[in-house]
Design a protein around this motif. Structure first.
Motif, short mmCIF file in Angstrom:
data_model
loop_
_atom_site.label_atom_id
_atom_site.label_comp_id
_atom_site.label_asym_id
_atom_site.label_seq_id
_atom_site.Cartn_x
_atom_site.Cartn_y
_atom_site.Cartn_z
N SER A 116 0.87 -1.18 0.00
CA SER A 116 0.00 0.00 0.00
C SER A 116 0.90 1.23 0.00
O SER A 116 1.17 1.82 1.05
N VAL A 117 1.38 1.62 -1.18
CA VAL A 117 2.48 2.57 -1.28
C VAL A 117 2.14 3.93 -0.66
O VAL A 117 3.04 4.65 -0.22
N ASP A 118 0.87 4.30 -0.60
CA ASP A 118 0.52 5.60 -0.02
C ASP A 118 0.79 5.64 1.48
O ASP A 118 0.77 6.73 2.09
N GLN A 119 1.06 4.49 2.11
CA GLN A 119 1.39 4.44 3.53
C GLN A 119 2.86 4.71 3.82
O GLN A 119 3.24 4.98 4.97
N LEU A 120 3.71 4.64 2.80
CA LEU A 120 5.15 4.69 3.03
C LEU A 120 5.65 6.00 3.64
O LEU A 120 6.64 5.98 4.40
N PRO A 121 5.04 7.16 3.35
CA PRO A 121 5.52 8.38 4.03
C PRO A 121 5.43 8.31 5.55
O PRO A 121 6.09 9.11 6.23
N ARG A 122 4.67 7.38 6.09
CA ARG A 122 4.57 7.25 7.54
C ARG A 122 5.88 6.78 8.16
O ARG A 122 6.14 7.04 9.35
N ILE A 123 6.70 6.10 7.36
CA ILE A 123 7.94 5.56 7.93
C ILE A 123 9.20 5.98 7.16
O ILE A 123 10.31 5.78 7.66
N LEU A 124 9.06 6.54 5.96
CA LEU A 124 10.21 7.03 5.20
C LEU A 124 10.26 8.55 5.35
O LEU A 124 9.45 9.27 4.77
N HIS A 126 12.12 11.04 4.36
CA HIS A 126 12.33 11.96 3.25
C HIS A 126 11.20 11.94 2.24
O HIS A 126 11.14 12.80 1.35
N VAL A 127 10.29 10.97 2.32
CA VAL A 127 9.19 10.87 1.36
C VAL A 127 8.00 11.67 1.86
O VAL A 127 7.47 11.41 2.95
N GLU A 128 7.58 12.65 1.08
CA GLU A 128 6.48 13.52 1.47
C GLU A 128 5.13 12.90 1.12
O GLU A 128 4.17 12.98 1.89
N SER A 129 5.04 12.29 -0.08
CA SER A 129 3.78 11.65 -0.47
C SER A 129 4.05 10.63 -1.56
O SER A 129 5.01 10.76 -2.33
N VAL A 130 3.19 9.60 -1.61
CA VAL A 130 3.19 8.62 -2.68
C VAL A 130 1.74 8.44 -3.11
O VAL A 130 0.91 8.00 -2.30
N GLN A 131 1.44 8.76 -4.35
CA GLN A 131 0.09 8.66 -4.86
C GLN A 131 -0.01 7.50 -5.85
O GLN A 131 0.64 7.52 -6.89
N HIS A 139 3.20 7.92 -8.10
CA HIS A 139 3.90 9.20 -8.21
C HIS A 139 4.47 9.56 -6.84
O HIS A 139 3.73 9.62 -5.86
N TRP A 140 5.78 9.82 -6.79
CA TRP A 140 6.49 10.07 -5.55
C TRP A 140 6.91 11.53 -5.44
O TRP A 140 7.37 12.12 -6.43
N VAL A 141 6.77 12.09 -4.26
CA VAL A 141 7.29 13.42 -3.94
C VAL A 141 8.15 13.26 -2.69
O VAL A 141 7.68 12.73 -1.67
N ALA A 142 9.39 13.71 -2.78
CA ALA A 142 10.32 13.58 -1.64
C ALA A 142 10.94 14.94 -1.35
O ALA A 142 11.28 15.68 -2.28
N ARG A 143 11.08 15.24 -0.09
CA ARG A 143 11.68 16.51 0.32
C ARG A 143 12.71 16.23 1.41
O ARG A 143 12.39 15.69 2.46
N LEU A 150 11.73 16.81 -4.78
CA LEU A 150 11.98 16.05 -6.01
C LEU A 150 10.75 15.18 -6.27
O LEU A 150 10.15 14.65 -5.35
N GLU A 151 10.41 15.01 -7.55
CA GLU A 151 9.26 14.19 -7.93
C GLU A 151 9.67 13.22 -9.03
O GLU A 151 10.49 13.54 -9.89
N TRP A 152 9.06 12.02 -8.99
CA TRP A 152 9.29 11.05 -10.05
C TRP A 152 8.15 10.03 -10.03
O TRP A 152 7.40 9.92 -9.07
N ASP A 153 8.05 9.28 -11.11
CA ASP A 153 7.09 8.18 -11.21
C ASP A 153 7.83 6.86 -11.11
O ASP A 153 8.97 6.73 -11.59
N ALA A 154 7.20 5.89 -10.49
CA ALA A 154 7.82 4.58 -10.29
C ALA A 154 6.85 3.48 -10.69
O ALA A 154 5.63 3.68 -10.74
#
Length: 245
Positions: A116-124, A126-131, A139-143, A150-154
């Motif tokens: 459930s990738v949208d949960q990953l900002p809870r423990i990573l 530097h990751v701001e959001s994963v949609q 789609h990843w946003v990291a700060r 920084l943003e990228w698609d995975a």
């Protein structure tokens, strides 16, 4: 070129047949050609201290091309024979970091959390959001501590339920990256979790980009994230914690 593959495999005692091939033909040919070039350079430097380094690199690339196997790709769960378009980190050129923790929680619970990738900002951190975009893409946003996001698609490129999830950035990512998380069930309620990441910023500011995202020590950041994940999982994801909710 197929004759070269067979010749080198025979020199290796035929072990290549028992090794998982995870390179495509273009990368195998490139490894062989570069390996041969390095060996030729080594023979031309009989008195140079760099001779044995060139020998080692050249031989390693020849074996890589002959067997079609990359150990780093295996750790990341990458199979280059899959021809779908994606960037990832080409040719093992990026920064490689990895860490392992043991978590007192069943493997299926941990696997479902990471899937459930949208949960990953809870423990990573530097990751701001994963949609999630669809079942395989996100789609990843990291700060990080030093600058804009920084943003990228995975894309998830390999998975085995309750055992493995592997992902890779798609074409055009500012931060080319690939990674895998493995779940090794040591007992019904104890799981060894290993995360491996390979990162390569695009352009001539690689160190600055990594510093923006991770600070001065990406390895330490990953270790801290996984320690945070262990604490979170043992508090929130165990069967006992479910019974309290």
């Amino acid at each position: 070129m197929s004759t070269i593959f067979k010749t080198l495999q025979n020199l290796g005692g035929g072990n290549a047949a028992r090794i998982h091939v995870n390179l495509d033909r273009k990368e195998r040919i490139g490894s062989i050609l570069l390996g041969g070039t390095l060996l030729a350079a080594a023979f031309g430097r009989a008195r140079s201290p760099s001779r044995w380094l060139l020998f080692g690199l050249g031989a390693g690339l020849l074996v890589r091309g002959a067997t079609g196997h990359s150990a780093i790709y295996e750790q990341l769960g990458i199979d280059r024979r899959d021809q779908r378009q994606r960037d990832g980190v080409p040719g093992n050129q990026g920064l490689w970091i990895a860490h392992t923790v043991e978590v007192a929680c069943p493997a299926p619970e941990l696997y479902q959390f990471w899937r459930s990738v949208d949960q990953l900002p809870r423990i990573l951190r530097h990751v701001e959001s994963v949609q999630p975009v669809d079942e395989w893409h996100s789609h990843w946003v990291a700060r990080g501590p030093l600058g804009p996001a920084l943003e990228w698609d995975a894309e998830i490129i390999n998975e085995r339920e309750n055992e493995l999830i592997a992902w890779q950035s798609v074409h055009g990512a500012t931060l080319k990256n690939a990674g895998t998380v493995r779940f090794d069930a040591l007992s019904p309620n104890l799981t060894r979790v290993r995360v491996c990441l390979e990162l390569q910023p695009v352009g001539g500011t690689a160190l600055l980009t990594l510093a923006r995202l991770f600070g001065t020590d990406p390895q330490r950041e990953l270790e801290d994230d996984l320690e945070r994940f262990r604490d979170f999982a043992e508090r929130e994801l165990t069967p006992a914690s479910h019974s309290l909710n």
